[in-house]
Design an enzyme around this catalytic site. Structure first.
Site, mmCIF file in Angstrom:
data_model
loop_
_atom_site.group_PDB
_atom_site.id
_atom_site.type_symbol
_atom_site.label_atom_id
_atom_site.label_comp_id
_atom_site.label_asym_id
_atom_site.label_seq_id
_atom_site.Cartn_x
_atom_site.Cartn_y
_atom_site.Cartn_z
ATOM 1 N N SER A 1 44.580 42.623 49.569
ATOM 2 C CA SER A 1 44.827 41.260 49.105
ATOM 3 C C SER A 1 45.312 40.380 50.262
ATOM 4 O O SER A 1 44.551 40.124 51.193
ATOM 5 C CB SER A 1 45.809 41.281 47.929
ATOM 6 O OG SER A 1 45.811 40.057 47.242
ATOM 7 N N HIS B 1 39.894 40.479 45.128
ATOM 8 C CA HIS B 1 39.963 40.540 43.656
ATOM 9 C C HIS B 1 38.799 39.770 43.030
ATOM 10 O O HIS B 1 38.969 39.034 42.058
ATOM 11 C CB HIS B 1 41.301 39.985 43.167
ATOM 12 C CG HIS B 1 42.485 40.586 43.846
ATOM 13 N ND1 HIS B 1 42.696 41.943 43.905
ATOM 14 C CD2 HIS B 1 43.529 40.008 44.530
ATOM 15 C CE1 HIS B 1 43.809 42.188 44.578
ATOM 16 N NE2 HIS B 1 44.331 41.033 44.981
#
Length: 238
Positions: A131, A167
């Site tokens: 991330s 994501h």
């Protein structure tokens, strides 16, 4: 230690098992293998989460019984080591956790870690993360660092000349926002990953996409005629 500058930029790497224990999954294990070390030295950085003590503790626990020497590097409220550069350059792999990529970049620059990371990359330390720990190595990418509506961060370390989306399959804003940013030129051509996928870079170019989930994919998003063109990339299952 590998001598080729290497980045593994992911939307995965760790998960909780049936007992709620934090454990390394296939992408984190790939980062360890990339070092070529029998007992790699891994440093965990939780800067993006404000150096969450729980996040750090869970990472140490995740490697209990593994042939890995784990350390961590914290910056809040002061660095936990005397010499940041020496500690970073002594590692085989750096794993950067998720959270605020904007906050991570600000803190790294405040402490001169941006230059240290570039030096580590050139020296062949494997740079990896999830991330925020994926976006940071790139030019930038969509982030929720500023609020629930995603905005672009465009001041990444730019070790890699691409944007980055994370994501991609699990958060509905991620794909359309990345498309818009690439189409407008706010970001350059970008690599994106579903949860459970990661892009391996050797030098400054992608060398493969790897997935720890059967349905996870990697993508290339490019500008074409004022719009974004998305290509699904070949993915190797781990």
């Amino acid at each position: 230690m590998t001598r080729t500058p290497t980045v593994l930029a992911t939307s995965g790497g760790f998960a909780y098992d049936a007992r709620g224990n934090f454990r390394p999954t296939a992408l984190a294990q790939l980062a360890l293998r990339l070092t070529g070390a029998d007992r790699p030295k891994l440093c965990f950085l939780a800067t993006a989460s404000g150096d969450s003590v729980l996040y750090v503790q869970r990472t140490y626990a995740a490697f209990a019984g593994w042939s890995v020497d784990v350390s961590h590097l914290s910056l809040f409220s002061m660095p936990n080591v005397d010499d940041l550069r020496a500690h970073v350059l002594a590692q085989d792999v750096l794993w950067v956790g998720g959270g605020s990529v904007a906050g991570l970049l600000a803190m790294w620059r405040l402490h001169g870690l941006d230059d240290v990371m570039r030096e580590a990359w050139a020296a062949g330390v494997v740079l990896a993360g999830v991330s925020a720990g994926s976006i940071c190595w790139h030019v930038g990418g969509p982030t929720d660092s500023f609020g629930p509506e995603l905005r672009a961060v465009t001041d990444g370390l730019a070790l890699l000349p691409y944007g980055n989306g994370v994501h991609y399959d699990s958060e509905e804003q991620r794909r359309p926002v990345l498309h818009r940013m690439v189409a407008s030129g706010e970001l350059p051509a970008s690599l994106a990953t579903d949860d459970g996928a990661g892009v391996l870079y050797r030098g400054t170019e992608p060398a493969g996409v790897y997935a720890e989930r059967d349905d996870a994919q990697g993508y290339l998003v490019e500008a074409s005629g004022g719009e974004a063109k998305e290509t699904v990339l070949p993915t190797e299952r781990l």
